[in-house]
Design a protein around this motif. Sequence first.
Motif, PDB file in Angstrom:
ATOM      1  N   SER A 106       1.277  -1.217   0.208  1.00 45.01           N
ATOM      2  CA  SER A 106       0.187  -0.217  -0.039  1.00 45.01           C
ATOM      3  C   SER A 106       1.212   0.807  -0.110  1.00 45.01           C
ATOM      4  O   SER A 106       0.052   2.459  -0.002  1.00 45.01           O
ATOM      5  CB  SER A 106      -1.046   0.161   1.336  1.00 45.01           C
ATOM      6  N   ILE A 327      -6.865 -12.159   9.185  1.00 45.00           N
ATOM      7  CA  ILE A 327      -7.694 -11.742   9.593  1.00 45.00           C
ATOM      8  C   ILE A 327      -7.478  -9.930   8.360  1.00 45.00           C
ATOM      9  O   ILE A 327      -7.859  -9.896   7.532  1.00 45.00           O
ATOM     10  CB  ILE A 327      -8.334 -10.852  10.254  1.00 45.00           C
ATOM     11  N   ARG A 328      -5.628 -10.033   8.928  1.00 42.83           N
ATOM     12  CA  ARG A 328      -5.806  -8.026   8.207  1.00 42.83           C
ATOM     13  C   ARG A 328      -5.206  -7.833   7.024  1.00 42.83           C
ATOM     14  O   ARG A 328      -5.172  -7.091   6.053  1.00 42.83           O
ATOM     15  CB  ARG A 328      -4.352  -8.004   9.470  1.00 42.83           C
ATOM     16  N   TYR A 329      -4.417  -9.436   6.864  1.00 48.90           N
ATOM     17  CA  TYR A 329      -3.868  -9.167   5.257  1.00 48.90           C
ATOM     18  C   TYR A 329      -3.734 -10.569   4.534  1.00 48.90           C
ATOM     19  O   TYR A 329      -3.049 -11.019   5.306  1.00 48.90           O
ATOM     20  CB  TYR A 329      -3.033  -7.937   4.699  1.00 48.90           C
TER      21      TYR A 329
ATOM     22  N   ARG B  59      10.424   7.253  21.729  1.00 50.24           N
ATOM     23  CA  ARG B  59       9.946   7.859  20.714  1.00 50.24           C
ATOM     24  C   ARG B  59       8.903   9.104  22.059  1.00 50.24           C
ATOM     25  O   ARG B  59       8.876   7.603  22.600  1.00 50.24           O
ATOM     26  CB  ARG B  59       9.351   7.946  19.556  1.00 50.24           C
ATOM     27  N   VAL B  64       0.306   9.563  14.140  1.00 51.01           N
ATOM     28  CA  VAL B  64       0.867  10.223  13.174  1.00 51.01           C
ATOM     29  C   VAL B  64      -0.030   9.618  12.389  1.00 51.01           C
ATOM     30  O   VAL B  64       0.057   8.325  12.188  1.00 51.01           O
ATOM     31  CB  VAL B  64       1.908   9.601  12.547  1.00 51.01           C
ATOM     32  N   GLN B  66      -2.736   8.722   9.070  1.00 45.63           N
ATOM     33  CA  GLN B  66      -1.740   8.445   7.943  1.00 45.63           C
ATOM     34  C   GLN B  66      -2.592   8.686   6.563  1.00 45.63           C
ATOM     35  O   GLN B  66      -4.261   8.948   7.398  1.00 45.63           O
ATOM     36  CB  GLN B  66      -2.193   6.569   8.160  1.00 45.63           C
ATOM     37  N   LYS B  73      -6.330   1.711   0.861  1.00 44.41           N
ATOM     38  CA  LYS B  73      -5.756   1.166   1.138  1.00 44.41           C
ATOM     39  C   LYS B  73      -5.641  -0.778   1.542  1.00 44.41           C
ATOM     40  O   LYS B  73      -5.564  -1.780   1.177  1.00 44.41           O
ATOM     41  CB  LYS B  73      -4.109   1.493  -0.222  1.00 44.41           C
ATOM     42  N   LEU B  74      -4.607   0.180   2.775  1.00 44.91           N
ATOM     43  CA  LEU B  74      -4.834  -0.703   3.819  1.00 44.91           C
ATOM     44  C   LEU B  74      -5.708  -1.598   4.163  1.00 44.91           C
ATOM     45  O   LEU B  74      -5.577  -3.270   4.176  1.00 44.91           O
ATOM     46  CB  LEU B  74      -4.558  -0.323   5.392  1.00 44.91           C
ATOM     47  N   ALA B  77      -6.494  -4.477   1.389  1.00 41.01           N
ATOM     48  CA  ALA B  77      -5.640  -5.484   1.034  1.00 41.01           C
ATOM     49  C   ALA B  77      -6.582  -6.522   2.514  1.00 41.01           C
ATOM     50  O   ALA B  77      -5.803  -7.634   2.462  1.00 41.01           O
ATOM     51  CB  ALA B  77      -4.410  -5.097   2.421  1.00 41.01           C
ATOM     52  N   SER B  78      -6.964  -6.933   2.970  1.00 38.62           N
ATOM     53  CA  SER B  78      -7.776  -7.429   3.773  1.00 38.62           C
ATOM     54  C   SER B  78      -8.815  -8.226   3.211  1.00 38.62           C
ATOM     55  O   SER B  78      -9.087  -8.527   2.514  1.00 38.62           O
ATOM     56  CB  SER B  78      -8.682  -6.737   5.211  1.00 38.62           C
ATOM     57  N   ILE B  86     -12.276  -3.553   8.636  1.00 33.92           N
ATOM     58  CA  ILE B  86     -12.359  -4.740   7.961  1.00 33.92           C
ATOM     59  C   ILE B  86     -13.507  -6.117   8.944  1.00 33.92           C
ATOM     60  O   ILE B  86     -13.355  -5.697  10.617  1.00 33.92           O
ATOM     61  CB  ILE B  86     -10.406  -5.079   9.057  1.00 33.92           C
ATOM     62  N   LYS B  87     -13.678  -7.129   8.346  1.00 38.09           N
ATOM     63  CA  LYS B  87     -14.654  -7.870   9.065  1.00 38.09           C
ATOM     64  C   LYS B  87     -14.091  -9.178   9.638  1.00 38.09           C
ATOM     65  O   LYS B  87     -12.968 -10.003   9.106  1.00 38.09           O
ATOM     66  CB  LYS B  87     -15.309  -8.884   7.760  1.00 38.09           C
TER      67      LYS B  87
END
Lengths: 483, 92
Positions: A106, A327-329, B59, B64, B66, B73-74, B77-78, B86-87
């Motif tokens: 991504s 689940i996530r990718y 730190r 931060v 995004q 896009k993230l 990708a799921s 996301i399910k």
Amino acid sequence: MELTELTIKQCHEGLKNKKFSSRDLTLAYLENIKKKDKELHAFLTVTEDLAISQAIRADERIALSRAEGQDFPMLCGIPCAIKDNILVEGQKCTNASKILENYVASYDATCVKKLKEQGVIILGKTNLDEFAFGSSTENSAFGVTKNPHDKTRVAGGSSGGSAAAVAANMACFTLGTDTGCSIRTPASFCGIVGLKPTYGAVSRYGLTASASSLDQMGPMAKNVEDCKIVFKAISGKDKMDATSADYKLEESEVKLKGIKIGVPKEYFGKGLDPEVEKIIRNAIKKAEDQGAEIVEINLSSSEYALACYYIIQTSEASANLARFDGIRYGRSENGKDLLDVYLNSRGVGFGSETKRRIMLGTYSLSSGYYDAYYKKAQEVRGLIRQDFEKAFSPSNDGVDLIFCPVTPFPAFKIGEKMNDPLSMYLADIYTVSVNLAGLPALSLPAGKIGKLPVGLQIIGNQFQENKILSCASELEKIIDKNV
Amino acid sequence: MITKEEVERIAKLARLELTEKETEKMQKDLSDILDYFDLLKKAPKSEKASSQKPGICTRKDEVVAQSREVAEKLVAASPDKEDSYIKVKSIL
């Protein structure tokens, strides 16, 4: 001379003097990949469309710079390839794993972003051991990378694709990653130069984490100068990686004459191939002939390094790989409930070495075993770090650099160690301490046994890449790497 | 030699489905490697545990942001999603 044999500096000069365009270079490399890679299998993805469009843009940029009488970045128009555990936006990033077979990145990793800003051409993504777990690329779910010098043998790993691509002129340079050996071993086996930088010298943002306290990205190239050019381009502080250091390579010339080189006696014991030893001793002699002072040193905790490394590496990896859950990718398998989805996706998606490492790490971290394994390994890591601190300590009349072998033997036969994981781990015996102590180290081609290249490992103190690169560059000119 | 039951227990903790054959091989491989790890018992005691150099790894704990485009896009990708979520399978 073929276009694909040129170094970065030579390509840059050629582009500057209009001898060829970036498009010419790119097409020559793509042609080489088509010709050779069916057999070698250094690439998992060839990004031909991306490469050509980048080349057209680079040529425009070069023409514009020329018209304005300005210079353009050193890496502008230079074709490279990226290890497939580093994200390139819009391209697949498989980690050589079935669980990420169709995963598309991504965003760009910071080092890729930096290279793109200079105008590099990305030819493709290179093969590796699944999640960088291995020393031979035999653990890739998509097939082994063969050694260009002897196709019955491994290219080393885990950055085997990156090393073979450079060795077979299928990329001008590549990026690799090194958690325990993964830049240096393949560089040694394939006869190219590979630099594992100091921990924190290069941002790890956009790298699939293997073991976070050990991982580092670095350049792999045809010679020391090219490695230095790429290292300069990718190093430095990045707000996206809290462990990255505010560091700029100093560029003073350090000569072999007058420096002190330590030779650790623990690295020349039982198990070292006498032919490898001969080549390494010869390289040390050459440095001495140039006026370096050679002293024997002790790194007394060396015998524990491999066990210590494999406990820490697998522990961190088992935690890092928890994110691959279906689940996530990545790949997802059906299941009756959530737990079933996890179990099935991971059971089908991961290969055998990955499972082995997750199991070892989970074991070392589990209740009842934590003290004996993980905690003990962290203590031993402290001892290993102290060994190096002492060796390099100026107040202790310490050395400037350490010279030793990269591996105990040259590239081995494909399949030779696959049924015995421990014997594969033993290939890393001279490289893992460097990661445990967070030091920089480089593999420099130092000679050959028959067809098989052998690398000299040059280790420096933290953030002393300049000393390593400078001395390696001097040595490179006087060592005949083909004998 | 670690027992088969122990391999199965660790596999469950690690969320890994292993076949019968894999379990058998794992038992042997893990035993060999763990025997090798026993080498560390010989190592001198040290009070000072060490990870990477302290100081460079800290730190501020801050969020931060995004960009929306990357966030989309993230999520895309799921494997299973609905709208911008996301399910997962129901847990309760």
